[in-house]
Enzyme design. Structure first.
Site, PDB file in Angstrom:
ATOM      1  N   GLU A  58       0.841  -1.202   0.000  1.00  0.00           N
ATOM      2  CA  GLU A  58       0.000   0.000   0.000  1.00  0.00           C
ATOM      3  C   GLU A  58       0.882   1.260   0.000  1.00  0.00           C
ATOM      4  O   GLU A  58       0.647   2.204  -0.738  1.00  0.00           O
ATOM      5  CB  GLU A  58      -0.898   0.017   1.250  1.00  0.00           C
ATOM      6  CG  GLU A  58      -1.823  -1.185   1.393  1.00  0.00           C
ATOM      7  CD  GLU A  58      -1.192  -2.328   2.197  1.00  0.00           C
ATOM      8  OE1 GLU A  58      -0.011  -2.664   1.952  1.00  0.00           O
ATOM      9  OE2 GLU A  58      -1.891  -2.895   3.051  1.00  0.00           O
ATOM     10  N   ASP A 206      22.841 -39.610  -4.246  1.00  0.00           N
ATOM     11  CA  ASP A 206      22.863 -38.676  -5.392  1.00  0.00           C
ATOM     12  C   ASP A 206      23.898 -37.558  -5.266  1.00  0.00           C
ATOM     13  O   ASP A 206      24.140 -36.854  -6.232  1.00  0.00           O
ATOM     14  CB  ASP A 206      21.488 -37.989  -5.557  1.00  0.00           C
ATOM     15  CG  ASP A 206      20.376 -38.981  -5.835  1.00  0.00           C
ATOM     16  OD1 ASP A 206      20.706 -40.154  -6.080  1.00  0.00           O
ATOM     17  OD2 ASP A 206      19.201 -38.583  -5.805  1.00  0.00           O
ATOM     18  N   SER A 316       7.545 -40.642   6.435  1.00  0.00           N
ATOM     19  CA  SER A 316       7.443 -40.182   7.830  1.00  0.00           C
ATOM     20  C   SER A 316       6.649 -38.885   7.890  1.00  0.00           C
ATOM     21  O   SER A 316       5.766 -38.735   8.747  1.00  0.00           O
ATOM     22  CB  SER A 316       8.818 -39.934   8.434  1.00  0.00           C
ATOM     23  OG  SER A 316       9.574 -41.100   8.395  1.00  0.00           O
TER      24      SER A 316
END
Ligand code: AOF
Ligand code: ZN
Length: 385
Positions: A58, A206, A316
């Site tokens: 604003e 990975d 989980s």
């Protein structure tokens, strides 16, 4: 500025939302907010919340506007604030500029505002209409509302699988399941979410970076769940932890039980710049207490987490009702193999009728791949502290 004949409040609110989203990745844990000001059917000012700690939407729209705004209409997706925070209250400048009517998308859940902003405007004779595109406005800031209302990070589970439901081949090879377009979109998600989480299994298999490679994007805080402190000192994550904030959540008793040289490892990891976070175990189990972990991350200002698994950690989170959104990427290819890993493992449920169903689902296409996303309702984690 432009003449906008016959535009509805909803049309203006759509413009507001388009402005607000430009703050994605830059304003968290604050909300994305946009603002448009209209006088005599003309847009005379516009702005959005650009930076965390900076001016609110604003004030950005109003502060440099030279026009006489008396009686103008102001559109904003979130109730204007009325508190002195990092910046002065937006209600003040709205009153000062003699705005005649304010159209609000949705009310603020921040207890410092929560209805009081609207009340102050009305007390000053300003008309206020609420609920313009309310659902869209809440959806845009789903992270902000969740964090504000529950005090824990909003968790989005993200995975990429083949059409036969595998995240890797039986050999473990997973580069790549989806094509370039889908992977580019994941970079946008990494920019939007404040934290990114993976289990140690993913790091060991990975050796990922878990950074954000989007141009102009920001890296999420990397959080690794590693109860036994097995993270290799020469992993990409550790090697880059002085540049990219990295938290390793672990449990000293669990590490000691497996005979890790913890004192030495702790020292070396800290020297590299890793933040170590001790987390208690779940009762009667050897897994980290995820509710405790989420609470600690929330305390550090982490409002949202992109959960990039693997299957055990995903299970989980899901079992404990801690996931609020899923992004499931599906590549139209098959790799087969009974032992090939799938996105959510764990014990699963017994009856199809009890399956976790996504709400407000959307289907998107990235090159050859699909992405299905949707919300998960249900319980959220109650702090066990
Ligand atoms: C924003 N941007 O455009 C609006 C917000 O930390 P502060 O002082 O900047 O205040 C943040 C609170 O202000 C936020 O939680 C929300 O309740 C209200 N509105 N915040 O960051 C904005 N309009
Ligand atoms: Zn404000």
């Amino acid at each position: 500025m432009q003449q906008n004949r016959n535009k509805t409040p909803e049309d203006y609110m759509r413009q507001v939302l388009d402005l607000a989203v430009q703050g994605a990745g830059k304003v968290s844990p604050n909300p994305m907010v946009g603002c448009v000001v209209v006088k005599n059917g003309k847009t005379v000012a516009a702005g959005y919340h650009e930076q965390y700690g900076g001016y609110h939407a604003e004030r950005n729209a109003l502060k440099d506007c030279q026009e006489d705004l008396e009686g103008a209409e102001l559109y904003v997706n979130l109730e204007p604030c009325c508190h002195y925070g990092k910046t002065p209250p937006c209600t003040e400048i709205i009153i000062e500029k003699k705005i005649g009517k304010v159209y609000v998308g949705c009310t603020d859940s921040n207890p410092r505002v929560a209805g009081k902003g609207i009340q102050i405007l009305r007390e000053h004779g300003i008309l206020v209409e609420t609920g313009i595109l309310e659902q869209e406005c809440r959806d845009l800031n789903e992270v902000f509302f969740h964090y504000m209302e529950h005090g824990t990070p909003f968790v989005a589970m993200k995975y990429a699988m083949t059409l036969d439901g595998k995240i890797a081949c039986e050999t473990g090879d997973s580069r790549w399941v989806t094509g370039e377009e889908a992977r580019t979109y994941v970079q946008c998600l990494r920019n939007r979410y404040r934290g990114i989480m993976a289990g140690i299994g993913t790091v060991l298999s990975d050796d990922p970076m878990l950074n954000c490679r989007m141009e102009g994007g920001r890296n999420p805080v990397r959080i690794i769940c590693d109860s036994r402190l097995r993270i290799p000192l020469d992993s990409q994550i550790v090697k880059t932890s002085s540049e990219i904030e990295t938290i390793v959540a672990w449990n000293p008793r669990e590490a000691a039980r497996w005979g890790s040289q913890t004192e030495e490892t702790v020292k070396k990891l800290e020297q590299q710049g890793v933040n170590l976070l001790e987390v208690p175990l779940k009762e009667q189990q050897n897994q980290l207490n995820l509710c405790y972990l989420l609470q600690k991350l929330a305390d550090r200002g982490i409002d949202s987490i992109l959960l990039e698994g693997g299957g055990t950690l995903n299970a989980s989170f899901l079992q404990e009702g801690l996931v609020q959104r899923v992004y499931g990427f599906i590549a139209p290819k098959l790799v087969a193999g009974a032992q090939a890993k799938s996105p959510v493992e764990g014990r699963g449920i017994s009856r199809m009728k009890d399956a976790v169903e996504l709400q407000q689902t959307e289907v998107m296409r990235y090159g050859k791949d699909l992405c299905i996303t949707g919300r998960i309702g249900g319980k959220t984690c109650l702090p066990e502290l």
